[in-house]
Each structure stands twice: as structure tokens, then as C-alpha cells.
Write an enzyme that holds these catalytic residues in place. Structure first.
Site, PDB file in Angstrom:
ATOM      1  N   HIS A 131       0.872  -1.183   0.000  1.00  0.00           N
ATOM      2  CA  HIS A 131       0.000   0.000   0.000  1.00  0.00           C
ATOM      3  C   HIS A 131       0.911   1.236   0.000  1.00  0.00           C
ATOM      4  O   HIS A 131       2.038   1.174   0.514  1.00  0.00           O
ATOM      5  CB  HIS A 131      -0.826  -0.047   1.291  1.00  0.00           C
ATOM      6  N   ASP A 208       3.252  -4.380   7.953  1.00  0.00           N
ATOM      7  CA  ASP A 208       1.993  -3.636   7.878  1.00  0.00           C
ATOM      8  C   ASP A 208       0.849  -4.644   8.071  1.00  0.00           C
ATOM      9  O   ASP A 208       0.522  -5.409   7.168  1.00  0.00           O
ATOM     10  CB  ASP A 208       1.921  -2.945   6.510  1.00  0.00           C
ATOM     11  N   GLN A 211      -4.407  -5.248   7.108  1.00  0.00           N
ATOM     12  CA  GLN A 211      -5.418  -6.171   6.580  1.00  0.00           C
ATOM     13  C   GLN A 211      -5.353  -7.531   7.269  1.00  0.00           C
ATOM     14  O   GLN A 211      -6.186  -8.401   6.992  1.00  0.00           O
ATOM     15  CB  GLN A 211      -5.228  -6.351   5.062  1.00  0.00           C
ATOM     16  N   LYS A 234     -10.440  -0.823  10.474  1.00  0.00           N
ATOM     17  CA  LYS A 234     -10.668  -2.056   9.698  1.00  0.00           C
ATOM     18  C   LYS A 234     -10.993  -3.227  10.624  1.00  0.00           C
ATOM     19  O   LYS A 234     -11.285  -4.327  10.173  1.00  0.00           O
ATOM     20  CB  LYS A 234      -9.433  -2.370   8.851  1.00  0.00           C
ATOM     21  N   CYS A 372      -4.753   2.474  -3.654  1.00  0.00           N
ATOM     22  CA  CYS A 372      -3.511   2.974  -3.038  1.00  0.00           C
ATOM     23  C   CYS A 372      -2.361   1.998  -3.263  1.00  0.00           C
ATOM     24  O   CYS A 372      -1.550   1.759  -2.354  1.00  0.00           O
ATOM     25  CB  CYS A 372      -3.685   3.246  -1.543  1.00  0.00           C
TER      26      CYS A 372
HETATM   27  N1  PMP Z   1      -1.769  -0.543   4.599  1.00  0.00           N
HETATM   28  C1  PMP Z   1      -2.735  -1.299   4.053  1.00  0.00           C
HETATM   29  C2  PMP Z   1      -2.388  -2.675   3.554  1.00  0.00           C
HETATM   30  C3  PMP Z   1      -4.031  -0.811   3.972  1.00  0.00           C
HETATM   31  O1  PMP Z   1      -4.992  -1.565   3.427  1.00  0.00           O
HETATM   32  C4  PMP Z   1      -4.319   0.481   4.474  1.00  0.00           C
HETATM   33  C5  PMP Z   1      -5.723   1.052   4.401  1.00  0.00           C
HETATM   34  N2  PMP Z   1      -6.323   0.929   3.158  1.00  0.00           N
HETATM   35  C6  PMP Z   1      -3.282   1.221   5.043  1.00  0.00           C
HETATM   36  C7  PMP Z   1      -2.016   0.681   5.084  1.00  0.00           C
HETATM   37  C8  PMP Z   1      -3.507   2.596   5.593  1.00  0.00           C
HETATM   38  O2  PMP Z   1      -4.332   2.544   6.706  1.00  0.00           O
HETATM   39  P1  PMP Z   1      -4.883   3.892   7.364  1.00  0.00           P
HETATM   40  O3  PMP Z   1      -5.387   4.736   6.236  1.00  0.00           O
HETATM   41  O4  PMP Z   1      -5.941   3.433   8.265  1.00  0.00           O
HETATM   42  O5  PMP Z   1      -3.760   4.524   8.050  1.00  0.00           O
END
Ligand code: PMP
Length: 414
Positions: A131, A208, A211, A234, A372
Site C-alpha cells: 500500500h 503492515d 489487513q 478495519k 492505493c
Molecule cells: N496498509 C494497508 C495494507 C491498507 O490496506 C491500508 C488502508 N487501506 C493502510 C495501510 C492505511 O491505513 P490507514 O489509512 O488506516 O492509516
């Protein structure tokens, strides 16, 4: 139509669980809502909504500042959320920095750990499936230190190329930043094995877990990484909540990222003595109500049982994948056997946004776009995909409704 699989012994009554989520009862465009955008953000059950409501109605106060009753209650609830989340992740509470989400958590590692340490010639290893939150902070560090970004490639089925990853872990690599679960492909990376190899080579690992935390039976201590980031929204918790776990010795060696109140022991114009970790990284008034809600979300997920959540989502994923494969012209991105309930797909001849718009008219919410993860979509040579991402409160009937809506959209666009 495939039969609904039997419920494993001891599993919750999923119809009753679904009734805990008031938002799922609404209609969209005159149709019952089918919410398949859970990888984007999850819906909130009543215990979470009630916990936030009760905080504002009964004990709203700032944390760690006031000695009065409300201040004590608010602080206990906030610290209680830290303790719950720490237990959920299987890490010590005093190694868990509360922050507003994974994006902040990863930037904290970038600015406090990497920026002061990396230098020209060092390498930051990231995977193709990251991401942007696990790419851009490292690019910012690289720009300022002269370090390089190296990319660990994936295979066409969306799994990591583990041989290439091992080969990429050369002596210059100081840090490996990797998703536990891909938000686009659903791929579950073998982080335990990878972190063991990285550790053997002296590479610091940042995982990270955005998910992973909502879907897997998670044991961060057993992974053997150095940093692990999660985001509360999430996990059925409120937005603006999350955490970074780090090994104590790393936290102690890191300078603060943001300065202000709460992160100090003593301030004078001659200098400041910082608070101990994790408070040293928690300047300013936090999202107290949000963390109260996140504490309730963690309790809720634990009461359902994470092994039951995982089994339920795997059953829904199998159903969805099977049905989707039968739709003419469908291409699925990410086909490894070990994946979370995230399905990115395209239908031949249809743009992802058009598909998502037509699905929305049928009450079905999926995400379309680049999720993203531009470099990942570049690998597959597509501009956008649709992504259906499931949660335990989804149903097999919703899978059928989604497929019917997709067939209708296909017919209109074809
Ligand atoms: N890493 C991953 C794999 C994600 O799916 C997301 C959220 N889509 C993020 C980072 C960022 O999370 P947040 O916007 O809640 O900080």
C-alpha cells in the site's frame, strides 16, 4: 447456486451477529445494502457504537491530566483499550504506541527509526504489493538519506517471489517493509519465515498488519518482526485509531516523532526530559472516544472468536471465488491458495469504475480504482480493478446478490 456450507461447531449464530450492525439494515438505491468494501473500512457493531456514545454521555474528559473522577475514568478506559489491543496482538502494553492508524505508525518508524540511522548506500526493501502507506514514507526517508528503495517482486498469482526476496536481502539492506496481507490481492505473506531470514541477516522488519489484524488469528510476538502496525477502523473500531508495536529496545532508542504535551516528564527552556515509551510517542490529546470504541471492538472480535471469524470469511471467499469464476470474461487478480477474503477482479470490456457504479445502483458497494497500490497495478498492466472484500457479517445470500448484480452490469456494458 452453490449450497450454503455448514457452520463449524461452536461458531456464533452469524444471523444474530449481523443484527449487531445497524448500518447493514439500510437500503441503497432502493435495494438491500450489500457491503463488500470491508478492506477499505469495516462497519461498527452496537457495542462499539454504544461504547463511544457512553463515553461522551458519561465520562468525557481528557486523559492523564486531571485528577478528578471523570479524568480518571477516561484515562482508565483509554489505557484499558491499550491493554486489550496488546492482548489481542499478544504483545506487552508498554511496547504498544497508540496512534491514529497504520499510516501514522509507519511514518513514525520512518521518521524516528529510519531517518536518523540510514545513510547513502543503504537499501530499504519493500515488496511490489505494498500500500502507498508502506512505500511513500520510505521514499521520503530515501530522499533525505541517500538510501535506495529495492523492490521484491511478486509472481503472477500474486504471491511474493520468495527466492527473489531472499536474494534481495543483501548486506546493504537495513530495513524490510512488508504487508502481512495485501489489500488488493488478499495474499497472506509468510511473514514469520521472512522475518526469521531477515533477522539472521541483521535486517530490521516492519510489518503492515492493516489487513491481517481484522481477519487472521494473530500472534505478533510469534512473527518475530521488529515493528507491527495496525489500524482500528478495519477491525470494527472507530476511524482515527491504530497502533504501532515495536521491540522495547528499539522504542527506547528512538527519538520522539511529534513533540508536545503528554510525551514529556519535565520541560524547561534548558531542555526537555521525555516520557518513557510508549507515551514518548503520544504527544497531544489522543482520540480518546475512538480508543474506547476500539477497546470494545477488540472485545467483540475476541468474543466471536478469531478462528470462527477466519473460518466464516474463508467459506464466504470460497463461495464468491467459485461464483465469480463462472462469470464470462472475469479476470481475478491474486489467486494464491493462502489468501484473505479480498477479491480484485475485472470484467472484459468493462471499466472498473463503470462496473462499481452499476453495482452501486443494485445496492452493492465494492471499491474500484487503484486501491492505493499503483506499483502493483502497474505490474498487472491494468489502470484499475474492482475489489470485493468480505467480513464475517456478510452472507452467502449477499454473494448471490453480488453475482446477480454483476451479471446485470455485464449485460449492460457488454
Ligand atoms: N496498509 C494497508 C495494507 C491498507 O490496506 C491500508 C488502508 N487501506 C493502510 C495501510 C492505511 O491505513 P490507514 O489509512 O488506516 O492509516
Amino acid at each position: 447456486m452453490s449450497p450454503t456450507p455448514p457452520t463449524p461447531a461452536g461458531a456464533p449464530d452469524w444471523a444474530r451477529v449481523r443484527a449487531d450492525f445497524p448500518l447493514l439494515m439500510r437500503e441503497v438505491n432502493g435495494k438491500p445494502l450489500v457491503y463488500f468494501d470491508n478492506a477499505n473500512t469495516a462497519q461498527k457493531p452496537l457495542p462499539v457504537i454504544d461504547a463511544v456514545d457512553a463515553f461522551y454521555r458519561r465520562y468525557n474528559a481528557n486523559v492523564s491530566r486531571a485528577v478528578h473522577a471523570l479524568g480518571t475514568e477516561a484515562t482508565e478506559a483509554y489505557e484499558g483499550a491499550r491493554a486489550r489491543l496488546a492482548r489481542f496482538l499478544n504483545v506487552p502494553g508498554d511496547e504498544l504506541v497508540l496512534c491514529n492508524g497504520t499510516t501514522f505508525a509507519l511514518n513514525l518508524v520512518a521518521y524516528s527509526w529510519a531517518l536518523p540511522r540510514l545513510q547513502a548506500g543503504d537499501v530499504i526493501l519493500v515488496s511490489r504489493m505494498e500500500h502507498h502507506a508502506n512505500i511513500v514514507p520510505w521514499q521520503l526517508v530515501a530522499q533525505r538519506t541517500g538510501a535506495h528503495i529495492r523492490v521484491a517482486e511478486i509472481l503472477p498469482d500474486g504471491s511474493l517471489d520468495l527466492d527473489a526476496l531472499n536474494a534481495a536481502m543483501t548486506g546493504e539492506v537495513k530495513l524490510l517493509a512488508l504487508a502481512h496481507v495485501s489489500n488488493v490481492l488478499g495474499t497472506v505473506n509468510p511473514v514469520r519465515e521472512i522475518c526469521r531470514e531477515a533477522r539472521r541477516r541483521g535486517i530490521v522488519t516492519v510489518i503492515d498488519g492493516s489487513q491481517a489484524a481484522p481477519h487472521l488469528t494473530l500472534d505478533v510476538a510469534a512473527i518475530g518482526c521488529d515493528f507491527y502496525a495496525v489500524t482500528g477502523h478495519k477491525m470494527c473500531g472507530p476511524t482515527g485509531t491504530g497502533a504501532l508495536w515495536a521491540r522495547r529496545e528499539l522504542l527506547e532508542a528512538m527519538p520522539p516523532f511529534i513533540g508536545g504535551g503528554e510525551m514529556i516528564k519535565q520541560v524547561s527552556f534548558d531542555g526537555t526530559v521525555f516520557n518513557d515509551a510508549p507515551h514518548k510517542f503520544e504527544a497531544g490529546t489522543p482520540n480518546i472516544a475512538g480508543f474506547v470504541g476500539l477497546g470494545a471492538a477488540v472485545d467483540y472480535l475476541e468474543t466471536l472468536g478469531r478462528e470462527h471469524i477466519a473460518a466464516r470469511e474463508q467459506a464466504l471467499l470460497a463461495h464468491l471465488t467459485e461464483e465469480l469464476q463462472r462469470v464470462d470474461g472475469v479476470r481475478i487478480f491474486g489467486t494464491t491458495p493462502h489468501k484473505a477474503a479480498v477479491v480484485s477482479f475485472l470484467v472484459e470490456g468493462a471499466h472498473a469504475h463503470d462496473l462499481a457504479t452499476l453495482l452501486d445502483l443494485e445496492g452493492v458497494a465494492v471499491r474500484s480504482g487503484q486501491h492505493c497500490a499503483h506499483p502493483l497495478l502497474q505490474y498487472f498492466g491494468v489502470a484499475a480493478t474492482c475489489r470485493a472484500s468480505l467480513a464475517f457479517y456478510n452472507t452467502h445470500q449477499e454473494v448471490e446478490a453480488f453475482i446477480a448484480a454483476l451479471q446485470k452490469a455485464r449485460a449492460l456494458l457488454g
